[in-house]
Design a protein around this motif. Structure first.
Motif, PDB file in Angstrom:
ATOM      1  N   PRO A 173       0.820  -1.213   0.000  1.00 16.24           N
ATOM      2  CA  PRO A 173       0.000   0.000   0.000  1.00 16.24           C
ATOM      3  C   PRO A 173       0.851   1.260   0.000  1.00 16.24           C
ATOM      4  O   PRO A 173       2.071   1.229   0.234  1.00 16.24           O
ATOM      5  N   ASP A 196      -7.347  -4.859 -13.243  1.00 12.67           N
ATOM      6  CA  ASP A 196      -7.830  -5.004 -11.880  1.00 12.67           C
ATOM      7  C   ASP A 196      -6.765  -5.703 -11.044  1.00 12.67           C
ATOM      8  O   ASP A 196      -5.652  -5.946 -11.514  1.00 12.67           O
ATOM      9  N   LYS A 197      -7.120  -6.012  -9.812  1.00 15.40           N
ATOM     10  CA  LYS A 197      -6.163  -6.576  -8.867  1.00 15.40           C
ATOM     11  C   LYS A 197      -5.553  -7.879  -9.360  1.00 15.40           C
ATOM     12  O   LYS A 197      -4.408  -8.208  -9.034  1.00 15.40           O
ATOM     13  N   GLU A 198      -6.302  -8.626 -10.170  1.00 16.34           N
ATOM     14  CA  GLU A 198      -5.865  -9.954 -10.577  1.00 16.34           C
ATOM     15  C   GLU A 198      -5.351 -10.021 -12.002  1.00 16.34           C
ATOM     16  O   GLU A 198      -4.958 -11.091 -12.460  1.00 16.34           O
ATOM     17  N   ASP A 230       1.039  -0.959  -5.987  1.00 20.13           N
ATOM     18  CA  ASP A 230       0.018  -1.494  -5.092  1.00 20.13           C
ATOM     19  C   ASP A 230      -1.105  -2.095  -5.931  1.00 20.13           C
ATOM     20  O   ASP A 230      -1.876  -1.359  -6.548  1.00 20.13           O
ATOM     21  N   PRO A 231      -1.215  -3.424  -5.993  1.00 23.68           N
ATOM     22  CA  PRO A 231      -2.258  -4.054  -6.813  1.00 23.68           C
ATOM     23  C   PRO A 231      -3.677  -3.697  -6.388  1.00 23.68           C
ATOM     24  O   PRO A 231      -4.624  -3.920  -7.145  1.00 23.68           O
ATOM     25  N   ASP A 232      -3.853  -3.157  -5.185  1.00 21.39           N
ATOM     26  CA  ASP A 232      -5.182  -2.757  -4.713  1.00 21.39           C
ATOM     27  C   ASP A 232      -5.533  -1.327  -5.094  1.00 21.39           C
ATOM     28  O   ASP A 232      -6.615  -0.851  -4.766  1.00 21.39           O
ATOM     29  N   GLN A 233      -4.636  -0.629  -5.766  1.00 18.33           N
ATOM     30  CA  GLN A 233      -4.866   0.777  -6.103  1.00 18.33           C
ATOM     31  C   GLN A 233      -4.602   0.992  -7.586  1.00 18.33           C
ATOM     32  O   GLN A 233      -3.573   1.506  -7.996  1.00 18.33           O
ATOM     33  N   GLN A 249       1.460  -1.041 -10.966  1.00 24.70           N
ATOM     34  CA  GLN A 249       0.186  -1.771 -10.991  1.00 24.70           C
ATOM     35  C   GLN A 249      -0.722  -1.290 -12.120  1.00 24.70           C
ATOM     36  O   GLN A 249      -1.668  -1.982 -12.498  1.00 24.70           O
ATOM     37  N   ARG A 287       6.423  -8.134  -0.344  1.00 28.61           N
ATOM     38  CA  ARG A 287       5.127  -7.469  -0.170  1.00 28.61           C
ATOM     39  C   ARG A 287       5.153  -6.735   1.163  1.00 28.61           C
ATOM     40  O   ARG A 287       5.084  -7.335   2.232  1.00 28.61           O
TER      41      ARG A 287
END
Length: 440
Positions: A248, A400-402, A390-393, A365, A423
């Motif tokens: 993050p 997307d995240k995946e 950050d794969p969540d952002q 990302q 990570r």
């Protein structure tokens, strides 16, 4: 039983070769999808590249037959351009049929009513999937390139060490392993007093490595937690040519990478230049065209890199009792003038060969798997690449995240001797930022 898949334009703009990924099933491309793709083929970004590749792929298939009648694919499937099923009566009242999404929904709904086979609308547009579900159309995301990363706990190995092994480790900087481990894995060594010592497995997996030690501080930056210690170990290990830092905002990814890059480029002179880049994906409403030369245009997008560089260079200047942001700014300009630092846009990296450089790609990302591959294949002899993100952002409309480049990289390269991955989980920017991230 064979199925019918209707592809939205978002799928082809995400993966230009998507039509070949549905095995022996039939793939339908509504004509309006071709119009949407054609409207984007002149764009100079990744979307434009994908549009051009998709058109070229369909043109190649046209050599095997007429697309409106259906063309057989090498995998046994079939692709067809759908020209019919345009009706104002099939969708709810007052639906605007000038909208491409509604015309795609009309094709999907007509095929659903006519076909005995299952008809599935495949789209990466969440709103499109919701509308399709409301109309009774089967729908799905494009999952061919989805990657599910293991949990953080699964990536970290825990290994107890006795006092003799610890003494050998401090003395020789490594200890041999009885059983090999995966290369460049993060290891929590549990000592006899239950304290934790962050270690790495070697690139051949035969040893535990403790190269840097507690006193190591590239460019006066010291790790504040276990994950940052692993990150610095990988960043300063010349055997690890590709480092993937995920975590993050505020966990120190970019700062650690820049500090390590400056140390190895300016002081140790292991690399001739540090090259920093990030994809230009604006957050929020785009402000449009910017005035000035190239450097002035891209400066707002590169400002996070400048902010971290100013922090690192200011701390050095303060120790020498030199004042103000002007000296910090001149230090950045001096590094650029001496060609020890280059801040570039990813658009201009394509086609280059980059030897003996320390490359940092921030906000990775927002890169697709194809873009990540393009960047890594630019590396020449003696080059090290660090990806931070950050794969969540994710701000990219078709990722997307995946399905982003960082996740793709982790799934394909984990276990390779030249690849390392950390990570980071704990925010270290400030107490305010850390508390706000949790409470808000």
């Amino acid at each position: 039983m064979q199925k019918v898949y209707v592809l939205d334009s978002s799928v082809l703009l995400h993966d230009p070769n998507a039509v070949s990924q549905f095995q022996e099933n039939e793939v339908i491309i509504p004509y309006v999808v071709l119009e949407e793709i054609e409207s984007k083929k002149r764009l100079l970004d990744n979307i434009g590249r994908a549009a051009r590749e998709a058109i070229r792929y369909l043109d190649h298939l046209r050599e095997s037959g007429q697309l409106s009648q259906g063309v057989r694919l090498p995998n046994g499937g079939k692709v067809r351009i759908e020209l019919n099923h345009y009706s104002t009566e099939i969708l709810p009242l007052n639906s605007d049929m000038s909208l491409a999404d509604n015309r795609i929904l009309a094709v999907s709904l007509s095929l659903t009513r006519e076909e005995e086979r299952s008809v599935v609308l495949v789209t990466k547009d969440i709103a499109m999937r919701v509308k399709a579900d409301a109309l009774g159309i089967l729908t799905d995301d494009y999952n061919n390139d989805k990657v599910i990363l293991p949990s953080i706990n699964e990536e970290v190995l825990i290994l107890p060490l006795d006092d003799e092994e610890v003494q050998l480790l401090y003395r020789t900087k490594y200890i041999p392993l009885k059983l090999p481990l995966p290369p460049n894995r993060c290891v929590k060594a549990v000592l006899s007093d239950n304290s934790i010592l962050p270690l790495l497995s070697s690139s051949d997996g035969e040893r535990l490595v403790y190269q840097m030690g507690k006193g190591f501080s590239p460019w006066d930056i010291r790790p504040k937690n276990t994950e940052q210690s692993w990150a610095l170990e990988m960043l300063n290990n010349p055997e690890i040519k590709l480092v993937n830092l995920m975590g993050p905002a505020g966990t120190g990814k970019t700062l650690l990478a820049l500090a390590s890059g400056l140390e190895q480029t300016v002081h140790a002179e292991l690399y001739v230049r540090m090259l920093c880049a990030r994809p230009i994906v604006p957050f929020g409403k785009d402000i449009g065209f910017l005035p000035g030369e190239k450097d002035q245009k891209v400066r707002p997008y590169m400002q996070p890199i400048y902010d971290n560089l100013e922090f690192l260079l200011r701390s050095r200047r303060e120790k020498e009792r030199e004042k103000g942001s002007e000296l910090v700014e001149s230090a950045i300009d001096l590094l650029i003038k001496k060609r020890q630092l280059e801040i570039e846009v990813l658009t201009y990296i394509r086609g280059r060969s980059i030897p003996n450089q320390f490359i940092i790609i921030d906000e990775a990302q927002n890169l697709s798997a194809h873009e990540v591959k393009t960047i890594i294949t630019r590396a020449g002899e003696g080059t090290k690449i660090v990806l931070c993100g950050d794969p969540d952002q994710i701000d990219h409309p078709y990722l997307d995240k995946e399905s982003n480049g960082l996740a793709y990289l982790a799934s394909r390269l984990t276990g390779q001797s030249f690849y390392g991955q950390v990570r980071l989980i704990r925010g270290e920017r400030s107490e305010l930022a850390t508390r706000a991230a949790v409470l808000l």
